[in-house]
Design a protein around this motif. Structure first.
Motif, PDB file in Angstrom:
ATOM      1  N   ASP A  15       2.919-133.599  34.251  1.00  0.00           N
ATOM      2  CA  ASP A  15       4.336-133.784  34.550  1.00  0.00           C
ATOM      3  C   ASP A  15       4.555-135.192  35.087  1.00  0.00           C
ATOM      4  O   ASP A  15       4.238-135.476  36.247  1.00  0.00           O
ATOM      5  CB  ASP A  15       4.788-132.731  35.561  1.00  0.00           C
ATOM      6  CG  ASP A  15       6.294-132.762  35.789  1.00  0.00           C
ATOM      7  OD1 ASP A  15       6.999-133.534  35.092  1.00  0.00           O
ATOM      8  OD2 ASP A  15       6.773-132.014  36.655  1.00  0.00           O
ATOM      9  N   GLU A  16       5.074-136.082  34.234  1.00  0.00           N
ATOM     10  CA  GLU A  16       5.347-137.481  34.592  1.00  0.00           C
ATOM     11  C   GLU A  16       4.135-138.126  35.280  1.00  0.00           C
ATOM     12  O   GLU A  16       4.267-138.711  36.357  1.00  0.00           O
ATOM     13  CB  GLU A  16       6.577-137.571  35.508  1.00  0.00           C
ATOM     14  CG  GLU A  16       7.850-137.006  34.925  1.00  0.00           C
ATOM     15  CD  GLU A  16       8.668-138.006  34.137  1.00  0.00           C
ATOM     16  OE1 GLU A  16       8.241-139.157  33.993  1.00  0.00           O
ATOM     17  OE2 GLU A  16       9.731-137.609  33.638  1.00  0.00           O
ATOM     18  N   PRO A  17       2.948-138.084  34.671  1.00  0.00           N
ATOM     19  CA  PRO A  17       1.743-138.560  35.343  1.00  0.00           C
ATOM     20  C   PRO A  17       1.706-140.070  35.586  1.00  0.00           C
ATOM     21  O   PRO A  17       0.959-140.533  36.449  1.00  0.00           O
ATOM     22  CB  PRO A  17       0.625-138.153  34.386  1.00  0.00           C
ATOM     23  CG  PRO A  17       1.269-138.166  33.045  1.00  0.00           C
ATOM     24  CD  PRO A  17       2.664-137.653  33.303  1.00  0.00           C
ATOM     25  N   LEU A  18       2.499-140.848  34.865  1.00  0.00           N
ATOM     26  CA  LEU A  18       2.438-142.299  34.991  1.00  0.00           C
ATOM     27  C   LEU A  18       3.638-142.894  35.706  1.00  0.00           C
ATOM     28  O   LEU A  18       3.688-144.097  35.943  1.00  0.00           O
ATOM     29  CB  LEU A  18       2.315-142.930  33.591  1.00  0.00           C
ATOM     30  CG  LEU A  18       1.187-142.386  32.712  1.00  0.00           C
ATOM     31  CD1 LEU A  18       1.248-143.010  31.335  1.00  0.00           C
ATOM     32  CD2 LEU A  18      -0.160-142.623  33.358  1.00  0.00           C
ATOM     33  N   ARG A  26      -0.487-148.336  35.226  1.00  0.00           N
ATOM     34  CA  ARG A  26       0.109-147.455  34.215  1.00  0.00           C
ATOM     35  C   ARG A  26      -0.550-147.701  32.861  1.00  0.00           C
ATOM     36  O   ARG A  26      -0.926-146.763  32.164  1.00  0.00           O
ATOM     37  CB  ARG A  26       1.608-147.676  34.109  1.00  0.00           C
ATOM     38  CG  ARG A  26       2.266-146.772  33.063  1.00  0.00           C
ATOM     39  CD  ARG A  26       3.763-147.014  32.910  1.00  0.00           C
ATOM     40  NE  ARG A  26       4.454-146.771  34.159  1.00  0.00           N
ATOM     41  CZ  ARG A  26       5.201-147.664  34.796  1.00  0.00           C
ATOM     42  NH1 ARG A  26       5.373-148.869  34.292  1.00  0.00           N
ATOM     43  NH2 ARG A  26       5.795-147.372  35.925  1.00  0.00           N
ATOM     44  N   GLY A  27      -0.697-148.955  32.476  1.00  0.00           N
ATOM     45  CA  GLY A  27      -1.324-149.293  31.201  1.00  0.00           C
ATOM     46  C   GLY A  27      -2.765-148.818  31.124  1.00  0.00           C
ATOM     47  O   GLY A  27      -3.198-148.252  30.106  1.00  0.00           O
ATOM     48  N   MET A  46       2.789-133.136  27.888  1.00  0.00           N
ATOM     49  CA  MET A  46       3.152-134.136  28.891  1.00  0.00           C
ATOM     50  C   MET A  46       4.660-134.290  28.951  1.00  0.00           C
ATOM     51  O   MET A  46       5.311-134.503  27.930  1.00  0.00           O
ATOM     52  CB  MET A  46       2.513-135.477  28.527  1.00  0.00           C
ATOM     53  CG  MET A  46       2.786-136.574  29.520  1.00  0.00           C
ATOM     54  SD  MET A  46       1.785-138.005  29.127  1.00  0.00           S
ATOM     55  CE  MET A  46       2.940-139.305  29.430  1.00  0.00           C
ATOM     56  N   VAL A  47       5.203-134.176  30.139  1.00  0.00           N
ATOM     57  CA  VAL A  47       6.629-134.397  30.369  1.00  0.00           C
ATOM     58  C   VAL A  47       6.800-135.865  30.738  1.00  0.00           C
ATOM     59  O   VAL A  47       6.109-136.377  31.611  1.00  0.00           O
ATOM     60  CB  VAL A  47       7.152-133.511  31.520  1.00  0.00           C
ATOM     61  CG1 VAL A  47       8.607-133.822  31.816  1.00  0.00           C
ATOM     62  CG2 VAL A  47       6.941-132.044  31.201  1.00  0.00           C
ATOM     63  N   THR A  48       7.701-136.550  30.041  1.00  0.00           N
ATOM     64  CA  THR A  48       7.992-137.941  30.370  1.00  0.00           C
ATOM     65  C   THR A  48       9.392-138.297  29.904  1.00  0.00           C
ATOM     66  O   THR A  48       9.937-137.666  28.997  1.00  0.00           O
ATOM     67  CB  THR A  48       6.974-138.913  29.729  1.00  0.00           C
ATOM     68  OG1 THR A  48       7.257-140.244  30.178  1.00  0.00           O
ATOM     69  CG2 THR A  48       7.035-138.874  28.212  1.00  0.00           C
ATOM     70  N   HIS A  49       9.959-139.291  30.542  1.00  0.00           N
ATOM     71  CA  HIS A  49      11.232-139.861  30.116  1.00  0.00           C
ATOM     72  C   HIS A  49      11.022-141.303  29.663  1.00  0.00           C
ATOM     73  O   HIS A  49      11.971-142.010  29.377  1.00  0.00           O
ATOM     74  CB  HIS A  49      12.252-139.818  31.262  1.00  0.00           C
ATOM     75  CG  HIS A  49      12.682-138.437  31.595  1.00  0.00           C
ATOM     76  ND1 HIS A  49      11.995-137.642  32.485  1.00  0.00           N
ATOM     77  CD2 HIS A  49      13.710-137.684  31.133  1.00  0.00           C
ATOM     78  CE1 HIS A  49      12.595-136.468  32.573  1.00  0.00           C
ATOM     79  NE2 HIS A  49      13.632-136.469  31.764  1.00  0.00           N
ATOM     80  N   ASN A  50       9.768-141.737  29.612  1.00  0.00           N
ATOM     81  CA  ASN A  50       9.428-143.104  29.251  1.00  0.00           C
ATOM     82  C   ASN A  50       9.086-143.161  27.766  1.00  0.00           C
ATOM     83  O   ASN A  50       8.071-142.629  27.325  1.00  0.00           O
ATOM     84  CB  ASN A  50       8.249-143.573  30.109  1.00  0.00           C
ATOM     85  CG  ASN A  50       7.886-145.013  29.852  1.00  0.00           C
ATOM     86  OD1 ASN A  50       7.711-145.421  28.716  1.00  0.00           O
ATOM     87  ND2 ASN A  50       7.755-145.773  30.920  1.00  0.00           N
ATOM     88  N   PHE A  51       9.928-143.825  26.987  1.00  0.00           N
ATOM     89  CA  PHE A  51       9.747-143.855  25.535  1.00  0.00           C
ATOM     90  C   PHE A  51       8.488-144.607  25.118  1.00  0.00           C
ATOM     91  O   PHE A  51       7.882-144.293  24.099  1.00  0.00           O
ATOM     92  CB  PHE A  51      10.972-144.453  24.854  1.00  0.00           C
ATOM     93  CG  PHE A  51      12.237-143.679  25.117  1.00  0.00           C
ATOM     94  CD1 PHE A  51      12.212-142.319  25.372  1.00  0.00           C
ATOM     95  CD2 PHE A  51      13.457-144.314  25.122  1.00  0.00           C
ATOM     96  CE1 PHE A  51      13.374-141.598  25.607  1.00  0.00           C
ATOM     97  CE2 PHE A  51      14.630-143.604  25.357  1.00  0.00           C
ATOM     98  CZ  PHE A  51      14.582-142.251  25.597  1.00  0.00           C
TER      99      PHE A  51
END
Length: 189
Positions: A15-18, A26-27, A46-51
């Motif tokens: 869930d938003e691990p980064l 992050r990279g 994986m849940v993310t809002h980062n495209f």
């Protein structure tokens, strides 16, 4: 992550691990997650809002809007061919230009400008909207004659680091936003 992997799970939920990491970490972590996925063959949700994370890590994408599954597909399918205006907005398509279909089947954009989309299937309705990503628009001060050009007037411009956002009027009350590199912004004047 290490504690979760020790148990040898059949599936890993992240869930938003980064999201709380600095850009360098992050990279590095993103590369490690990709390597782990390839090495272990472990299904990961994986849940993310980062495209950027989506394109770097995902094989499949599910967009959930208002608690309902709105679209599932590869990152390219979802980001380039969203199934609804809501999904299009969610994945970063900010500009929606009204298109009128003429009697001869051609398309007319705001201001009466003809527009030709080659190789694309278009809605059969007489009025529809063309969704455009801000990064796909080019702003230029020199007049250009081409199928994909519209005259526009710059109404606002702002810089934020390496990019600039330019708002243009492309018809009566119709605004579009373009994201340009700082170099291209300075070059365009």
């Amino acid at each position: 992550l290490a504690r979760a992997l020790v148990a040898q799970p059949e599936m890993l939920l992240l869930d938003e691990p980064l999201s709380a990491l600095d850009p360098v970490t992050r990279g590095e972590t993103e590369r490690e997650l990709k390597k782990l996925h390839l090495t272990l063959g472990l299904t990961t949700l994986m849940v993310t809002h980062n495209f950027e994370e989506v394109f770097a890590l995902a094989d499949r994408v599910a967009v959930i809007l208002e608690g309902a599954l709105a679209q599932v597909g590869t990152p390219q399918e979802v980001f380039r061919s969203p199934k609804s205006r809501e999904v299009a907005r969610f994945v970063g398509i900010e500009n929606f230009l009204p298109v009128r279909r003429a009697a001869d089947g051609s398309c007319i954009l705001p201001g009466g400008h003809p527009f030709h989309l080659k190789g694309k299937s278009l809605p059969s309705s007489p009025l529809f909207y063309l969704g455009l990503r801000p990064e796909d628009l080019i702003v230029d001060t020199a007049p250009v004659q081409a199928d994909y050009c519209l005259p526009a007037r710059v109404t606002e411009a702002s810089c934020s680091g390496a990019t600039a956002t330019v708002t243009v009027a492309v018809g009566e009350g119709i605004l579009a936003h373009a994201h340009l590199s700082l170099h291209r912004f300075v070059e365009a004047g």
